[in-house]
Scaffold this motif. Structure first.
Motif, mmCIF file in Angstrom:
data_model
loop_
_atom_site.group_PDB
_atom_site.id
_atom_site.type_symbol
_atom_site.label_atom_id
_atom_site.label_comp_id
_atom_site.label_asym_id
_atom_site.label_seq_id
_atom_site.Cartn_x
_atom_site.Cartn_y
_atom_site.Cartn_z
ATOM 1 N N THR A 199 0.999 -0.967 -0.057
ATOM 2 C CA THR A 199 0.063 -0.335 -0.024
ATOM 3 C C THR A 199 0.731 1.464 0.090
ATOM 4 N N ILE A 200 0.617 2.046 -0.991
ATOM 5 C CA ILE A 200 1.271 3.240 -0.976
ATOM 6 C C ILE A 200 0.910 4.180 -0.041
ATOM 7 N N VAL A 201 1.946 4.599 0.971
ATOM 8 C CA VAL A 201 1.701 5.809 1.784
ATOM 9 C C VAL A 201 2.302 7.193 1.584
ATOM 10 N N GLY A 202 3.370 7.217 0.577
ATOM 11 C CA GLY A 202 3.964 8.312 0.171
ATOM 12 C C GLY A 202 4.827 7.963 -1.039
ATOM 13 N N THR A 203 5.135 9.246 -1.821
ATOM 14 C CA THR A 203 6.113 9.067 -2.800
ATOM 15 C C THR A 203 7.200 9.909 -2.390
ATOM 16 N N ALA A 204 8.431 9.736 -3.145
ATOM 17 C CA ALA A 204 9.708 10.302 -2.768
ATOM 18 C C ALA A 204 10.527 10.477 -3.932
ATOM 19 N N LEU A 205 11.525 11.207 -3.797
ATOM 20 C CA LEU A 205 12.526 11.388 -4.971
ATOM 21 C C LEU A 205 13.955 11.144 -4.097
ATOM 22 N N SER A 206 14.674 10.515 -4.844
ATOM 23 C CA SER A 206 15.923 10.219 -4.057
ATOM 24 C C SER A 206 17.210 10.404 -5.059
ATOM 25 N N PRO A 207 18.164 10.822 -4.370
ATOM 26 C CA PRO A 207 19.448 11.028 -4.841
ATOM 27 C C PRO A 207 20.231 9.991 -5.875
ATOM 28 N N GLU A 208 19.704 9.056 -5.398
ATOM 29 C CA GLU A 208 20.058 7.561 -5.935
ATOM 30 C C GLU A 208 19.333 7.184 -7.437
ATOM 31 N N PHE A 209 18.231 7.835 -7.366
ATOM 32 C CA PHE A 209 17.230 7.630 -8.753
ATOM 33 C C PHE A 209 16.860 8.873 -9.405
ATOM 34 N N ILE A 210 18.044 9.840 -9.519
ATOM 35 C CA ILE A 210 17.546 10.897 -10.350
ATOM 36 C C ILE A 210 17.292 10.769 -11.864
#
Lengths: 251, 786
Positions: free
Chosen positions: B166-177
């Motif tokens: 279940t998705i509780v959040g979305t994020a952006l990571s420096p590892e996956f620019i």
């Protein structure tokens, strides 16, 4: 036609009843530059005849160049009518005037206007290539006394020589009329005489109707007909009974 | 306003069309500087800030299974500032409405709070609640691609068990620019997602409680980087360490860096071309203006103006043109910069990427633009001020022409006099003709260099997906499998041919050079994958190792030389093996041996890490369903999908790029041809008017002027196409990175299109001049002496 006149003039006979080469009816020309309006021609009526050597005299601004430009198909009149033979110049389009200049008119200007990148021979050939029945460029140059300078570029020739190349270029297509605007204006007396002699020779040998604009009154003595301009109109016309040689002209 | 300045303003207005033509060429150079220079800086600074704020690692390592207390040893290595151990696994995802299996990368997050390093920035929602094993945070682009909102569910095949996430959040990571899945070459956000979930739960599923398999290390200021790596490998090798690597080899960072390098190459190469052309044009136009104003210059000098004042007057005129170009260029640069930022946002995912117009970029571009204009003015002005007033006030001597050898040729060819005029004009000013020709040629070159990228992509696709790799899917396993797994794969529905690939992480060394890569062992009789030389011949690693040409170059290896192969996962076992061939490959830098060789080198029985398979198109869905239900499969890559996403990306940008590039190329051609024609017209007005008076038609007169330009254009096109090839070659070299190499492939269509654009632009400029010839005032021209 040209051939016929040539033969008759070679015999030293001037056509007893010369035909009209140009005539005009009430030609006017108005130049507008901004708010200023200059009336260069004020209703000129003139007749010029085949085979004649005509001199147009007058102060600068008297309208003589304007008339020559209209007769030569370089400019449009503001009013009135002008004919070359029976063709009405004042009705022609730009295209028609180009055709007219190409087929019938030779021009000689004060500043020669030779193409600097072409030799004397090539400058003449420029015209013979587009003319219907031209004379060979060599013959044209021989006629103006430049048979020995044919492969020189304009920059390698004196002013008088350049002007004679211009005359050769003008006559090489055997035009019916030769229009010269101050042909000696940029020349000294000695070279000026050479140029006039060349014009006189062409007129005599080929019977080309020649109109020369000048402000040098001395030149009028070599003309058949002298037309004096003043203030945008013709002041008077004289016909010379006797003509003098160019070499006798007082400069 | 001083009188001279008033003159300047009027000159500028009188020469508006020529000034504008020059300014536009200059503007392109300035715009590119502002746009690409700005984009590069924006991207770089955003990246650096993101990396720093979110503590992106300096060194990355993975192991099979290491107890958590190893982390203490790692933190004790001198130079290590911080380190974080976590669990990361690839899994198959089953997403509703999508038959193809997607790949997910599961990454553990601490049960309470956020990760210490490679910190993802939440763009919506929250981190999983402690103890809630089904709650996940996904990368924002994955959520967007599927239209997921907070609370939505999808399934993952986690260690053989289908689990609801279940998705509780979305994020952006420096590892996956740059978010790219394993085995892929293009981002595909539908098929690859990053999933952060609670560490304890994840570890429990994979039997990694009290252990980790992934390590991120941050270095202190004065760390000895190579020494840290060496010690790290020593510590991790008992636990199946595959060899630690620096940030520069981290995939997302490497792509981002590659893009930055490309941008900085472009900024260095492209604007100077346009600036040089505009300098040449300024020189041409100003040279003519000064020739016309020769007498005025003499007069000014006679009146007592200094040389410097007169020179400055003309330089100011040039600078005004330059300023106009800079202003237009800034405008387009700002507009285009926004566009570029949007383009980058498609590929590079930052929590913030603001295109900030950097004042320094603007200042530098303005200085470059003005300097180019001034440079163009200097030589033209120098000649003018050198004349003594008396000489300057006299009219210039008529141009001298001389007959030469070529004249015989002319007479032999019986050229018309008008053609002779063209010829003489060309030979009289060979430098000017040459420079004009070069200017037009540059336009063709720019066009070729811009369009060739699409040809290169086509070639690259053909090479990679048709000639080298014919498999439909690549199936990866959770850990290496015995060779017999190929039979199992063969039994999956729809699989027609299956072949195994065994790959081992290695470090290749030769002298001082060292590269980390994976050593692949394929069956030499493989039907699905081939190794080809640059000439297109098959090459097999029989009796040695075959290296990608770029890898061999980086290691300074020649055929027959031995390379040291180090296996970090085997306790640093080191072997030597001779290089027996080079392979041409656009993506990656692979090294290849036979399974027998790899077995001998490692002392292990041949194994399989990946399976390539050919699929019956009618049974694709059955295969997908089977794969989703097969615990041993960790990922599936569809080659067709990669190709599709590649094509889509190209198609998306091709139209706009082609238009912009054609426009840029046309601007050069128009700038050069139009100015050349106008100058010729001005110089030869009397000559051409005389011809009109002699009865030449407008067409015949135009022929002289435009014929010369036509000759120059016709000569310029092949020269330009050749120059374009050179420029493309330079770009290929400039764009070469560890990740990919662009082939130098230029199609005939590109040459044809470049030739057309240049020819049309020339014709358009000619048309404008042709109209002017028609409007020439014969009487006025004859009356004045130049």
């Amino acid at each position: 036609m040209a051939q016929e006149i040539t033969q008759s003039t070679l015999l030293g006979i001037v056509d007893p009843s010369p035909s009209r080469v140009f005539h005009t009816e009430g030609i006017t020309k108005i130049y507008r530059t901004g708010a200023v309006e200059v009336q260069a021609l004020r209703g000129v009526n003139v007749e010029l005849f085949s085979g004649e050597f005509t001199v147009l005299l007058g102060a600068s601004g008297s309208g003589k160049s304007t008339l020559l430009n209209i007769l030569g198909g370089l400019d449009h009149a503001s009013g009135g009518r002008a004919w070359f033979r029976d063709q009405e110049l004042t009705l022609m389009t730009d295209r028609g005037l180009t055709r007219y200049r190409r087929d019938h008119v030779g021009f000689v200007f004060q500043f020669y206007n030779l193409v600097p990148s072409l030799t004397a021979r090539e400058n003449v050939a420029l015209v013979t290539e587009i003319a219907a029945e031209p004379m060979p460029p060599e013959e044209a140059l021989e006629r103006v006394g430049l048979g020995h300078r044919m492969d020189h570029f304009p920059a390698e020739m004196s002013g008088g020589e350049q002007q004679r190349v211009a005359i050769a270029r003008a006559i090489a297509k055997r035009p019916e009329v030769l229009l010269c605007d101050e042909p000696t204006g940029a020349l000294d007396s000695k070279t000026g005489v050479q140029v006039l002699e060349a014009l006189e020779k062409i007129n005599a040998e080929l019977g080309t109707s020649t109109i020369v604009i000048t402000h040098n009154a001395g030149i009028q003595a070599m003309a058949h007909r002298v037309i004096r301009f003043a203030d945008g109109n013709i002041a008077d016309v004289t016909v010379n009974d006797t003509r003098i040689n160019p070499s006798e002209i007082e400069w | 306003m001083q009188s001279l300045d008033r003159k300047l303003l009027r000159d500028m207005i009188r020469l508006w069309s020529q000034s504008l033509a020059i300014a536009l060429v200059l503007a392109v150079g300035v715009a590119i500087m502002v746009m690409m220079g700005g984009a590069e800086r924006s991207l770089r600074e955003t990246r650096d800030t993101f990396y720093e704020r979110n503590r992106f690692g300096d060194i990355f390592a993975s192991v099979t299974r290491a107890p958590t207390d190893v982390l203490g040893q790692v933190e004790a290595i001198p130079g290590v500032g911080m380190a974080e151990a976590l669990v990361s696994k690839y899994v198959i995802l089953d997403i509703e409405g999508m038959t193809a299996p997607a790949t997910g990368q599961l990454i553990s997050v601490p049960s309470a709070g956020v990760p210490k390093m490679n910190v993802p920035t939440l763009s919506s929602g929250q981190w999983p609640d402690p103890g809630q094993t089904g709650q996940v945070v996904v990368n924002e682009n994955f959520a967007t691609a599927h239209g997921f909102k907070i609370g939505d569910q999808f399934h993952g095949i986690i260690n053989g068990q289908r689990r609801a996430l279940t998705i509780v959040g979305t994020a952006l990571s420096p590892e996956f620019i740059y978010t790219i899945g394993p085995g892929s070459i293009m981002p595909d956000d539908r098929r690859f997602g990053v999933i952060w979930m609670e560490g304890a739960a994840l570890a429990a599923v994979y039997n990694l409680t009290g252990a980790f398999n992934t390590l991120t290390v941050g270095l202190g200021r004065d760390a000895n980087r190579d020494e840290v790596i060496r010690q790290l490998d020593l510590i991790l090798s008992p636990y199946g360490g595959t060899g630690a690597f620096f940030r520069k080899d981290q995939i997302s960072n490497a792509f981002l860096q590659g893009e930055l390098d490309q941008l900085s190459t472009m900024v260095k190469v492209v604007p100077p071309i346009f600036l040089i052309i505009s300098a040449f044009l300024v020189n041409m136009v100003l040279g003519r203006l000064i020739a016309l104003e020769r007498e005025q210059i003499g007069l000014l000098k006679a009146l007592g103006y200094h040389k410097g004042e007169i020179a400055w007057h003309y330089i100011k005129l040039a600078m005004s043109i330059g300023a106009l170009g800079v202003a237009i260029g800034w405008g387009f640069g700002l507009w285009g910069g926004r566009g570029m930022a949007e383009l980058y946002a498609q590929f590079f995912h930052f929590p913030y990427l603001v295109y900030v117009p950097y004042p320094s970029v603007y200042a530098i571009s303005a200085m470059a633009g003005l300097a180019a204009a001034a440079l163009g003015a200097v030589t033209a002005v120098r000649k003018a001020v050198a004349l003594s007033p008396a000489v300057a006030m006299a009219p210039p001597a008529p141009a001298r022409y001389q007959s030469g050898l070529t004249d015989r040729l002319i007479h032999l060819m019986r050229m018309r006099q008008t053609s002779v005029m063209i010829w003489r004009s060309l030979t009289r000013w060979p430098i000017r003709a040459g420079l004009t020709m070069l200017g037009i040629a540059t336009s063709a070159a720019v066009m070729v260099a811009a369009l060739f990228m699409f040809d290169a992509m086509d070639e690259l696709l053909d090479k990679s997906f048709v000639q080298l790799n014919r498999q439909d899917v690549v199936i990866s396993f959770a850990g290496d499998r015995p060779r017999s797994v190929i039979e199992d794969v063969g039994h999956l529905p729809g699989v027609m041919v299956a072949e195994g690939v065994w790959s081992m992480p290695v470090r290749l060394k030769h002298g001082q050079f060292s590269r980390r890569t994976s050593l692949e062992a394929r069956d030499p009789a493989s039907e699905l994958t081939h190794l080809l030389t640059e000439a297109g011949d098959l090459v097999t690693p029989e009796g040695g190792i075959v290296l990608t040409r770029r890898l061999a170059r980086q290691l300074d290896l020649d055929l027959g030389e031995s390379v040291r192969v180090i296996f970090p996962s085997l306790g640093g076992r080191e072997e030597r093996i001779p290089v027996v061939g080079y392979a041409a490959q656009s993506f990656g830098m692979g090294a290849y041996v036979t399974p027998e060789t790899l077995s001998r080198l490692t002392g292990l029985a041949p194994r399989v890490s990946l399976a390539n398979a050919l699929i019956d198109p009618d049974q694709v869905e059955a295969l997908f369903a089977a794969v989703k239900a097969t615990p041993a499969v960790a990922g599936l890559v569809e080659m067709a999908a990669i190709r599709q996403s590649f094509n889509d990306t190209i198609a998306q940008n091709a139209g706009m790029m082609t238009t912009i590039n054609s426009l840029m190329a046309a601007l050069i051609a128009i700038g050069v041809v139009y100015n050349a024609a106008r100058i010729q017209l001005s110089e030869r007005a009397r000559e051409l008017a005389s011809l009109r008076i002699l009865g030449f038609t407008r067409g015949e007169v135009s022929y002289i002027l435009l014929g010369e330009l036509a000759v120059l254009t016709i000569v310029a096109i092949p020269v330009g196409l050749l120059m374009g090839q050179g420029l493309a070659a330079a770009m290929v070299t400039g764009f070469d990175s560890d990740l990919y190499a662009i082939p130098l492939a230029i199609s005939r269509a590109t040459y044809v299109r470049a030739a057309w654009v240049v020819a049309l632009a020339s014709a358009l400029s000619a048309l404008v001049v042709w109209r002017r010839i028609g409007r020439m005032d014969l009487v006025a021209v004859m009356k004045t002496r130049e």
